[in-house]
Design an enzyme around this catalytic site. Sequence first.
Site, PDB file in Angstrom:
ATOM      1  N   LYS A 190      22.390 -80.333 -15.553  1.00  0.00           N
ATOM      2  CA  LYS A 190      22.098 -80.573 -16.962  1.00  0.00           C
ATOM      3  C   LYS A 190      22.243 -82.074 -17.278  1.00  0.00           C
ATOM      4  O   LYS A 190      22.870 -82.829 -16.543  1.00  0.00           O
ATOM      5  CB  LYS A 190      23.044 -79.758 -17.850  1.00  0.00           C
ATOM      6  CG  LYS A 190      22.861 -78.243 -17.736  1.00  0.00           C
ATOM      7  CD  LYS A 190      21.515 -77.814 -18.259  1.00  0.00           C
ATOM      8  CE  LYS A 190      21.398 -76.301 -18.425  1.00  0.00           C
ATOM      9  NZ  LYS A 190      21.235 -75.568 -17.160  1.00  0.00           N
ATOM     10  N   ASN A 191      21.702 -82.487 -18.411  1.00  0.00           N
ATOM     11  CA  ASN A 191      21.834 -83.891 -18.818  1.00  0.00           C
ATOM     12  C   ASN A 191      23.295 -84.309 -18.874  1.00  0.00           C
ATOM     13  O   ASN A 191      23.640 -85.452 -18.576  1.00  0.00           O
ATOM     14  CB  ASN A 191      21.195 -84.103 -20.191  1.00  0.00           C
ATOM     15  CG  ASN A 191      19.686 -84.008 -20.154  1.00  0.00           C
ATOM     16  OD1 ASN A 191      19.118 -83.335 -19.302  1.00  0.00           O
ATOM     17  ND2 ASN A 191      19.043 -84.677 -21.085  1.00  0.00           N
TER      18      ASN A 191
END
Length: 371
Positions: A190-191
């Site tokens: 994920k970011n």
Amino acid sequence: MQATKNIPFFSFDATTELIRAEIKQVFDDFLESQWYILGDKLTQFESAYAAFNSTAHCIGVANGLDALHIALKTLNIGPGDEVIVPTNTFIATWLAVSYAGATIVPVEPDKATYNIDPNKIEAAITGKTKAIIPVHLYGQPCEMDKIMAIAIKHNLAVIEDNAQAHAATYNGQLTGSFGDINATSFYPTKNFGALGDGGALTTNNAELDKNARLLRNYGSSEKYHHEIVGLNSRLDEVQAAFLTIKLKYLAQWTAERQRIARVYSEQLTDINGLVLPVTATGASHVYHLYVIRTTRRDDLRAFLKNKGIATAIHYPIPAHLQKAYGGLGYKQGDYPIAEELAATSLSLPMNPGMAIEDVQCICSTVRSFYE
């Protein structure tokens, strides 16, 4: 210019190197503390992430699916209730509703943004509807003004699925701060990812915060005293410590993703038959994924692979056509927009630290496929 070396779809190399020394130090501190669950490091992270996300409360849990499940349970959603979800999403959004025992009510996405279409939500509302779960897919915020207005009008709860949109905003407000209680994932890619599984809830509601904390810890706020039937879903101390470090770099990494996306969009524009991402008015896209669309998706993917460029498909089979949901009786053609997106979407390499020369190489290789 075409690829002459392997370009991975995703790599941790650049981000890991940036924080390596800090990670090692915090792990040593964690090891020496001999406190591994529900300690000071989790409390510190929860405070930091709540402040970052402009919410009063953050509750760390084991993963994003648990976050969604716990969010539903804090709202007392269960059998006999209906929950509106997107047709175009990772299956976790649907699974959480199933875990709660509620009924899944799918709504198609806007074909331009890939997010749930707010103009289709009201038609899906019945007397049994209790909540809407908008998913900020690929890093693109949903049109939260319209969704919140619908929720207020019909007295519905909103649970944002913010797993792919950390630091994104809609009309200047951060995703994960609109809904009654919101879920996110810290899966490593994920970011904003941990170095293992992790998740969290964000809310401004003190009662929901209290209930979520009980639910994640066996229904207990005091050892061996159980107020409700709870779960075991806690973000452990070491992942919380790692996330506290990484939070300092999120703005930098988000800017890098947006810079890479700009290069893609500038260099891939005007290719006949290729659809590029569109950012909704008022939205800031944080590009968890850079997703293009083409009816020649599989041929393009094979071509890029042959040139040493890895890609991915998010998601090849819509949730309503998964074997897991065969019992719901959905068939091909029931949700044509989600099905079209599943058949035509291709995710290009996107990660902080990626050399712009590699991005340019990918673009020129894509262009050569269409020549």
